[in-house]
Design a protein around this motif. Structure first.
Motif, PDB file in Angstrom:
ATOM      1  N   GLU A  56       4.530   2.458 -18.433  1.00 17.18           N
ATOM      2  CA  GLU A  56       5.580   3.040 -18.164  1.00 17.18           C
ATOM      3  C   GLU A  56       6.576   1.916 -17.903  1.00 17.18           C
TER       4      GLU A  56
ATOM      5  N   GLU B 144      13.267   0.612 -10.826  1.00 18.99           N
ATOM      6  CA  GLU B 144      11.464   1.055 -10.954  1.00 18.99           C
ATOM      7  C   GLU B 144      10.255   0.660 -11.272  1.00 18.99           C
TER       8      GLU B 144
ATOM      9  N   ALA C 109       9.417   0.039  -7.597  1.00 15.54           N
ATOM     10  CA  ALA C 109       8.690   1.360  -7.149  1.00 15.54           C
ATOM     11  C   ALA C 109       7.292   0.946  -7.519  1.00 15.54           C
ATOM     12  N   LEU C 110       7.016   1.121  -9.487  1.00 14.47           N
ATOM     13  CA  LEU C 110       5.700   1.135  -9.310  1.00 14.47           C
ATOM     14  C   LEU C 110       4.604  -0.319  -8.385  1.00 14.47           C
TER      15      LEU C 110
ATOM     16  N   GLU D 170       5.309  -1.893  -6.222  1.00  9.80           N
ATOM     17  CA  GLU D 170       4.955  -1.293  -4.728  1.00  9.80           C
ATOM     18  C   GLU D 170       3.546  -0.436  -4.267  1.00  9.80           C
ATOM     19  N   SER D 171       3.363   0.890  -5.498  1.00 10.47           N
ATOM     20  CA  SER D 171       2.812   1.164  -5.598  1.00 10.47           C
ATOM     21  C   SER D 171       1.146   1.144  -5.753  1.00 10.47           C
ATOM     22  N   GLU D 172       0.842   0.169  -6.726  1.00  8.78           N
ATOM     23  CA  GLU D 172       0.048  -0.149  -7.194  1.00  8.78           C
ATOM     24  C   GLU D 172      -0.107  -1.178  -5.758  1.00  8.78           C
TER      25      GLU D 172
ATOM     26  N   ASP E 229       0.186  -2.305  -3.080  1.00  5.95           N
ATOM     27  CA  ASP E 229       0.195  -1.607  -1.617  1.00  5.95           C
ATOM     28  C   ASP E 229       1.396  -3.104  -0.983  1.00  5.95           C
TER      29      ASP E 229
ATOM     30  N   ARG F 153       4.639  -3.764   1.765  1.00  2.00           N
ATOM     31  CA  ARG F 153       4.883  -3.900   2.543  1.00  2.00           C
ATOM     32  C   ARG F 153       6.801  -4.268   2.268  1.00  2.00           C
TER      33      ARG F 153
ATOM     34  N   GLN G  42      13.099  -3.623  -2.717  1.00  2.00           N
ATOM     35  CA  GLN G  42      12.004  -2.902  -2.386  1.00  2.00           C
ATOM     36  C   GLN G  42      11.443  -3.327  -0.626  1.00  2.00           C
TER      37      GLN G  42
ATOM     38  N   ASN H 175       0.338  -6.082   2.558  1.00  2.00           N
ATOM     39  CA  ASN H 175       0.403  -5.384   4.276  1.00  2.00           C
ATOM     40  C   ASN H 175      -1.017  -5.750   4.515  1.00  2.00           C
TER      41      ASN H 175
END
Length: 424
Positions: free
Chosen positions: A264, A281, A284-285, A287-289, A291, A293, A313, A387
């Motif tokens: 990516e 971008e 964002a990647l 953050e999702s991978e 977890d 905050r 973010q 988190n």
């Protein structure tokens, strides 16, 4: 002998007895020691052995220093011999422990270097299995990866026949040796496959005598099983559990990275027109991978000699737009200068954790500052609040994977800046 008290036998019980009759009671190798005594007396010269192992009567093996010194008479003849023993078991154990730790560190270093590279799954498994076999002395190996929720499939093997691999290429989690390792998430060692019902019965036809099963777990996710095989009995030891655990953890990170969307980064760079777009971008990647905050990224501006925030973010919009720090300032600045990750499990206890103070609401959180290193150069810092809270919330697998992500991010950004695809 004058005294054999270290074996629990008093001098009174030993005086007057033949040495050849006493040695077996002490658990010593009678023939070997008697041969050394006779040799010493015949040559009229002392004998010394730094270390020998023997099975103490009723106890665990011990290690001794052993000296035989001839006793000379007045006329120059050998009248007898003095045997001296020194128990050095604890010293030997310390050396063995250091040797094991050195092996563990070497294996983890080799595997961590491997998984930090952008490799395909096949290459990751091939190189990872070779490292694991090399450091453990295994003669063969297989890597099973999970397929769905209930199955394991051989994805890579080495030094096993095609017939065996095809016959055992698919197993159910919870069934047989491999399935049990995956289900329980524990390391299992078999000293003799011929006398154990769990492994495949045709392993013996491959010349395999002993084996170890190592779970590949990434965080709470079971992703596979590494099996190592040897043609020697007892080749795998419970004393090397730390080594096997380290191998499993690092190979699991490598497998996870091969599955991760690192490609990516290339797409992001190709489709973005500015560094801010790239940062948005990438964050964002991440953050999702991971977890996270909240997170933000610094890039070092060589002209101004400052670390400048290029993306954020999880904060109110614009909160960090004008934030910049000097190298060495705050936790991020220290991570940049030292080129080492910084982990704070309670940010409020560190006055320099955040800079400036307008980043509010996260003072009791775990904070990670991960330097962005490309070819040994620090080009920035990735900071995030996962988190989780409190001590122990972040494990080594999380940090290892984040480190690899940071490495890939740094390489991508450095290349793009060098080729002038984007600019600060």
């Amino acid at each position: 002998p004058a005294s054999v008290q270290m074996w629990g036998i008093t001098a009174g019980n030993a005086v007057g007895r033949k040495l050849s009759g006493l040695l077996p009671e002490l658990g010593l190798a009678t023939e070997d020691i008697m041969a050394k005594v006779k040799e010493t007396m015949g040559e009229k010269s002392a004998f010394h052995e730094d270390c020998f192992k023997y099975n103490a009567t009723g106890g665990a093996p011990r290690y001794m220093k052993f000296d035989v010194v001839p006793i000379m008479s007045a006329d120059g003849n050998v009248a007898g011999a003095m045997l001296m023993f020194e128990d050095i078991t604890e010293d030997v154990k310390v050396k063995q422990s250091l040797k094991r730790k050195t092996k563990v560190i070497g294996a983890i270093y080799n595997l961590s270097t491997l998984v930090s590279q952008p490799l395909t799954m096949n290459k990751t498994l091939q190189d990872g299995l070779e490292v694991a076999m090399g450091v453990t002395g295994a003669d063969a190996g297989t890597v099973y990866l999970t397929e769905g929720r209930h199955d394991l499939v051989i994805t890579f093997s080495k030094n096993l026949s095609r017939q065996f691999v095809e016959g055992h290429g698919h197993v159910k989690i919870g069934e047989g040796f491999t399935g049990t390792v995956a289900k329980n998430g524990e390391i299992y060692i078999i000293s003799s496959v011929a006398s154990d019902k769990r492994p495949a019965t045709d392993l013996s036809m491959e010349g395999i005598v002993s084996m170890a099963g190592i779970p590949l777990r990434f965080r709470d996710e079971m992703i596979g099983v590494l099996e190592l095989y040897s043609k020697k009995a007892g080749a795998f030891s419970s004393g090397d559990m730390e080594l096997y655990t380290g191998i499993g953890e690092q190979l699991a990170v490598g497998v996870r990275m091969a599955k991760a969307p690192l490609n990516e980064f290339g797409r992001i760079l190709a489709s973005s027109k500015s560094l801010a777009d790239v940062a948005a971008e990438i964050l964002a990647l991440v953050e999702s991978e991971f977890d996270a905050r909240a997170l933000w990224m610094y890039i070092y501006d060589e002209k101004d000699r400052r670390l400048k925030v290029i993306g954020q973010q999880g904060f109110p919009k614009g909160t960090l737009n004008d934030l910049s720090i000097a190298p060495g300032e705050g936790i991020a600045g220290k991570a940049f200068v030292d080129k080492k990750p910084m982990l704070l499990e309670n940010a409020s206890s560190h006055a320099d954790a955040l800079k400036p103070a307008e980043i509010a609401g996260f003072d009791d959180e775990t904070l990670i500052a991960m330097p962005l290193l490309a070819d040994g150069d620090a080009i920035g810092v990735l900071c995030l609040y996962p988190n989780v809270r409190g001590p122990g919330g972040i494990d080594n697998e999380y940090l290892n994977l984040l480190m690899v992500f940071a490495y890939q991010i740094a390489l991508a950004i450095k290349s793009a800046l060098h080729l002038k695809f984007i600019k600060i």
